[in-house]
Write a protein that holds these residues in place. Structure first.
Motif, PDB file in Angstrom:
ATOM      1  N   ALA A   1       0.881  -1.175   0.000  1.00  0.00           N
ATOM      2  CA  ALA A   1       0.000   0.000   0.000  1.00  0.00           C
ATOM      3  C   ALA A   1       0.914   1.219   0.000  1.00  0.00           C
ATOM      4  CB  ALA A   1      -0.903  -0.010   1.230  1.00  0.00           C
ATOM      5  N   ILE A   2       0.893   1.971  -1.096  1.00  0.00           N
ATOM      6  CA  ILE A   2       1.918   3.008  -1.286  1.00  0.00           C
ATOM      7  C   ILE A   2       1.307   4.345  -1.693  1.00  0.00           C
ATOM      8  CG2 ILE A   2       2.315   2.133  -3.656  1.00  0.00           C
ATOM      9  CD1 ILE A   2       5.251   3.081  -3.344  1.00  0.00           C
ATOM     10  N   ALA A   3       1.850   5.434  -1.138  1.00  0.00           N
ATOM     11  CA  ALA A   3       1.388   6.772  -1.494  1.00  0.00           C
ATOM     12  C   ALA A   3       2.460   7.789  -1.141  1.00  0.00           C
ATOM     13  CB  ALA A   3       0.095   7.123  -0.759  1.00  0.00           C
ATOM     14  N   SER A   4       2.479   8.902  -1.874  1.00  0.00           N
ATOM     15  CA  SER A   4       3.340  10.032  -1.533  1.00  0.00           C
ATOM     16  C   SER A   4       2.862  10.627  -0.207  1.00  0.00           C
ATOM     17  CB  SER A   4       3.280  11.091  -2.630  1.00  0.00           C
ATOM     18  OG  SER A   4       3.679  10.535  -3.857  1.00  0.00           O
ATOM     19  N   GLY A   5       3.453  11.749   0.180  1.00  0.00           N
ATOM     20  CA  GLY A   5       3.123  12.335   1.474  1.00  0.00           C
ATOM     21  C   GLY A   5       1.827  13.131   1.461  1.00  0.00           C
ATOM     22  N   GLY A   6       1.553  13.765   2.595  1.00  0.00           N
ATOM     23  CA  GLY A   6       0.404  14.648   2.699  1.00  0.00           C
ATOM     24  C   GLY A   6      -0.907  13.937   2.437  1.00  0.00           C
ATOM     25  N   GLY A   7      -1.760  14.569   1.636  1.00  0.00           N
ATOM     26  CA  GLY A   7      -3.103  14.067   1.396  1.00  0.00           C
ATOM     27  C   GLY A   7      -3.145  12.698   0.738  1.00  0.00           C
ATOM     28  N   HIS A   8      -2.133  12.397  -0.078  1.00  0.00           N
ATOM     29  CA  HIS A   8      -2.125  11.080  -0.730  1.00  0.00           C
ATOM     30  C   HIS A   8      -2.091   9.973   0.320  1.00  0.00           C
ATOM     31  CE1 HIS A   8      -1.703  12.543  -4.840  1.00  0.00           C
ATOM     32  NE2 HIS A   8      -0.848  13.443  -4.379  1.00  0.00           N
ATOM     33  N   PHE A   9      -1.221  10.139   1.320  1.00  0.00           N
ATOM     34  CA  PHE A   9      -1.080   9.101   2.346  1.00  0.00           C
ATOM     35  C   PHE A   9      -2.299   9.078   3.267  1.00  0.00           C
ATOM     36  CE2 PHE A   9       0.817   7.037   6.134  1.00  0.00           C
ATOM     37  CZ  PHE A   9       1.241   5.867   5.529  1.00  0.00           C
ATOM     38  N   VAL A  10      -2.843  10.247   3.589  1.00  0.00           N
ATOM     39  CA  VAL A  10      -4.048  10.324   4.423  1.00  0.00           C
ATOM     40  C   VAL A  10      -5.194   9.542   3.757  1.00  0.00           C
ATOM     41  CG1 VAL A  10      -5.803  11.909   5.322  1.00  0.00           C
ATOM     42  CG2 VAL A  10      -3.396  12.513   5.505  1.00  0.00           C
ATOM     43  N   GLN A  11      -5.314   9.656   2.446  1.00  0.00           N
ATOM     44  CA  GLN A  11      -6.367   8.931   1.726  1.00  0.00           C
ATOM     45  C   GLN A  11      -6.115   7.430   1.764  1.00  0.00           C
ATOM     46  OE1 GLN A  11      -7.804  10.886  -2.089  1.00  0.00           O
ATOM     47  NE2 GLN A  11      -6.123  12.259  -1.569  1.00  0.00           N
ATOM     48  N   LEU A  12      -4.850   7.025   1.621  1.00  0.00           N
ATOM     49  CA  LEU A  12      -4.502   5.597   1.667  1.00  0.00           C
ATOM     50  C   LEU A  12      -4.920   4.995   3.012  1.00  0.00           C
ATOM     51  CD1 LEU A  12      -2.892   3.425  -0.082  1.00  0.00           C
ATOM     52  CD2 LEU A  12      -0.969   3.919   1.431  1.00  0.00           C
ATOM     53  N   LEU A  13      -4.652   5.733   4.098  1.00  0.00           N
ATOM     54  CA  LEU A  13      -4.980   5.239   5.445  1.00  0.00           C
ATOM     55  C   LEU A  13      -6.484   5.004   5.596  1.00  0.00           C
ATOM     56  CD1 LEU A  13      -2.700   7.433   7.769  1.00  0.00           C
ATOM     57  CD2 LEU A  13      -2.365   5.044   7.100  1.00  0.00           C
ATOM     58  N   ARG A  14      -7.288   5.792   4.902  1.00  0.00           N
ATOM     59  CA  ARG A  14      -8.744   5.641   5.020  1.00  0.00           C
ATOM     60  C   ARG A  14      -9.255   4.395   4.287  1.00  0.00           C
ATOM     61  NH1 ARG A  14     -11.591   9.140   7.440  1.00  0.00           N
ATOM     62  NH2 ARG A  14     -13.444   8.652   6.235  1.00  0.00           N
ATOM     63  N   LEU A  15      -8.384   3.752   3.510  1.00  0.00           N
ATOM     64  CA  LEU A  15      -8.770   2.538   2.766  1.00  0.00           C
ATOM     65  C   LEU A  15      -8.352   1.250   3.477  1.00  0.00           C
ATOM     66  CD1 LEU A  15      -7.812   3.682  -0.866  1.00  0.00           C
ATOM     67  CD2 LEU A  15     -10.077   3.718   0.223  1.00  0.00           C
ATOM     68  N   ARG A  16      -7.749   1.388   4.671  1.00  0.00           N
ATOM     69  CA  ARG A  16      -7.154   0.228   5.341  1.00  0.00           C
ATOM     70  C   ARG A  16      -8.029  -1.025   5.449  1.00  0.00           C
ATOM     71  NH1 ARG A  16      -4.287   3.073  10.354  1.00  0.00           N
ATOM     72  NH2 ARG A  16      -5.814   4.671   9.768  1.00  0.00           N
ATOM     73  N   PRO A  17      -9.341  -0.910   5.715  1.00  0.00           N
ATOM     74  CA  PRO A  17     -10.132  -2.136   5.855  1.00  0.00           C
ATOM     75  C   PRO A  17     -10.072  -3.031   4.607  1.00  0.00           C
ATOM     76  CG  PRO A  17     -11.384  -0.253   6.655  1.00  0.00           C
ATOM     77  CD  PRO A  17     -10.147   0.304   6.005  1.00  0.00           C
ATOM     78  N   ALA A  18      -9.701  -2.471   3.462  1.00  0.00           N
ATOM     79  CA  ALA A  18      -9.679  -3.243   2.207  1.00  0.00           C
ATOM     80  C   ALA A  18      -8.680  -4.396   2.257  1.00  0.00           C
ATOM     81  CB  ALA A  18      -9.367  -2.325   1.024  1.00  0.00           C
ATOM     82  N   TRP A  19      -7.615  -4.243   3.034  1.00  0.00           N
ATOM     83  CA  TRP A  19      -6.604  -5.318   3.062  1.00  0.00           C
ATOM     84  C   TRP A  19      -6.445  -5.933   4.446  1.00  0.00           C
ATOM     85  CZ3 TRP A  19      -5.529  -0.563   0.626  1.00  0.00           C
ATOM     86  CH2 TRP A  19      -5.012   0.441   1.461  1.00  0.00           C
TER      87      TRP A  19
END
Lengths: 179, 149
Positions: free
Chosen positions: B8-26
Motif C-alpha cells: 500500500a503506497i502513497a506520496s506524502g500529505g493528502g495522498h497518504f491520508v487517503q490511503l490510510l482511510r482505505l485500510r479495511p480493504a486489506w
C-alpha cells in the motif's frame, strides 16, 4: 508586544490552545499564505498564531513558525486550535474533518508557482462546500474571514468515520482477492 | 482466502491520508506500507513502513533516485497486489510492476474532481485497474467505486 513572540524555527514549543494553526503541508512552499497569516498575527497580537511554513522563503516575524513537524504533532495542533488555516490540500481537509475543526482554506495557484496544476481550486469548490469548511478567494478575503471565524466559527465539520465507506473498501478487497 | 502480500503506497500529505482511510480493504492480508515520511510509521504500526525519495514534475531530475527506491521496495516486499492513491513515485512503482505479473490498482486522488490527475492518466497505461473518486470522471477504463470521504 509582537517581537516577544518571535521564535527561531526549531520547534513551536508549548502548544497553544484556542489559537490559530496554519499549515502549508509537506510538499511545496506557499509564501502567500504564510505572509498573509503573519500579517494577520501582527494585527491580532493577543491571539496565538503558529505556522508550519514548509520550504518557503518568507519567515514569519510575528507568528511562531516551524518548517516541518511529525504527523502526530500536526494532528495534535489541529485538535488544539480554535481555527485551522491551510492550503486546499486533501491532507488538511481530511485532518480538519477528522478533528471536527473549522478549516479556512486558500487554494494554491499554478500561475503563482504554488502548485503544478490549478486543481486546488477544484478541490476547494467541490469539497469546500461542506459545513465547517471555508474557502477564501484571495489574501484580503483570507484575513477578513480569519477574524470572523475566530469570533464565531459556526458549525464544525460533520464527523466522519475513521475509514472510507465499506462499499468502497469491499470493492478494493474484491480486487485484491480476485485471481 | 489465502493471505496475500500487499504493498500500500502513497506520496506524502493528502495522498497518504487517503490511503490510510482505505485500510479495511486489506485487513487480514500481509500489508507493507510505503511513503515519503518515516514518521508515518506510527500510523500503520505494527505493519512495516518503507520510505522512498519524493519526486514531482517540478524536480524531475530526481527521478533516478525514486526509480532506485521503487526497485528496492519491490525487491523487499515482493507484492502480489499494489494499491496506491498517488502520485508520481507510486506511478514509477506501478510501471515497474507491470512486467512482473503483479495486480495493481490506482485510486486517483479525491483532489482531482474536474479531470483525472496527470499521473492517473498515465496509470491507465500500466495499472491493472484505475478508479476515480468522482462519479462524473468515470469513463471507459476508469471506474468509480466510491470515495474516501
Amino acid at each position: 508586544m509582537a517581537a516577544a513572540r518571535r521564535t527561531r524555527c526549531r520547534s513551536l514549543g508549548e502548544r497553544a490552545v484556542n489559537g490559530v494553526f496554519v499549515s502549508v503541508g509537506s510538499m511545496m512552499p506557499f509564501d502567500r499564505l504564510v505572509q498573509a497569516m503573519d500579517e494577520w498575527a501582527a494585527a491580532h497580537p493577543d491571539v496565538p498564531v503558529e505556522i508550519q511554513i514548509g520550504r518557503g522563503k518568507y519567515e514569519p516575524r510575528h507568528a511562531k513558525y516551524v518548517r516541518m513537524m511529525p504527523v502526530v504533532e500536526y494532528r495534535q495542533r489541529v485538535a488544539d486550535a480554535r481555527l485551522f488555516v491551510a492550503h486546499a490540500g486533501m491532507g488538511s481537509i481530511i485532518s480538519a474533518i477528522e478533528a471536527g475543526k473549522p478549516l479556512l482554506m486558500l487554494a494554491r495557484l499554478q500561475a503563482q508557482g504554488e502548485h503544478n496544476t490549478d486543481h486546488q481550486l477544484a478541490t476547494a469548490a467541490s469539497i469546500g462546500a461542506r459545513p465547517g469548511l471555508h474557502v477564501a478567494g484571495d489574501v484580503a478575503d483570507l484575513k477578513a474571514r480569519a477574524t470572523v471565524l475566530l469570533a464565531d466559527a459556526g458549525a464544525p465539520p460533520a464527523p466522519i468515520s475513521r475509514f472510507a465507506d465499506p462499499k468502497f473498501t469491499d470493492r478494493i478487497r474484491a480486487f485484491i482477492e480476485a485471481a | 482466502m489465502a493471505r496475500k502480500r500487499i504493498l500500500a503506497i502513497a506520496s506524502g500529505g493528502g495522498h497518504f491520508v487517503q490511503l490510510l482511510r482505505l485500510r479495511p480493504a486489506w485487513d487480514g492480508h500481509d500489508v507493507t506500507y510505503a511513503t515519503v515520511h518515516a514518521a508515518s510509521a506510527v500510523d500503520v504500526a505494527p505493519a512495516p513502513l518503507l520510505t522512498f525519495r519524493d519526486v514531482s514534475r517540478a524536480d524531475w531530475w530526481r527521478l533516478p533516485l525514486t526509480l532506485w527506491d521503487a526497485l528496492r521496495i519491490l525487491a523487499k516486499v515482493r507484492p502480489q497486489v499494489i494499491v496506491t492513491t498517488g502520485a508520481l513515485p507510486p506511478l514509477v512503482v506501478l510501471t515497474l510492476a507491470r512486467g512482473l505479473g503483479i495486480r495493481t490498482l490506482w485510486v486517483d486522488s479525491i483532489a482531482n474532481s474536474e479531470v483525472l490527475s496527470g499521473s492517473g492518466r498515465h496509470a491507465g497505461k500500466v495499472a491493472t485497474a484505475v478508479v476515480t473518486q468522482w462519479p462524473q470522471l468515470a469513463e471507459p477504463g476508469v471506474d468509480h467505486w466510491g470515495s474516501v470521504l
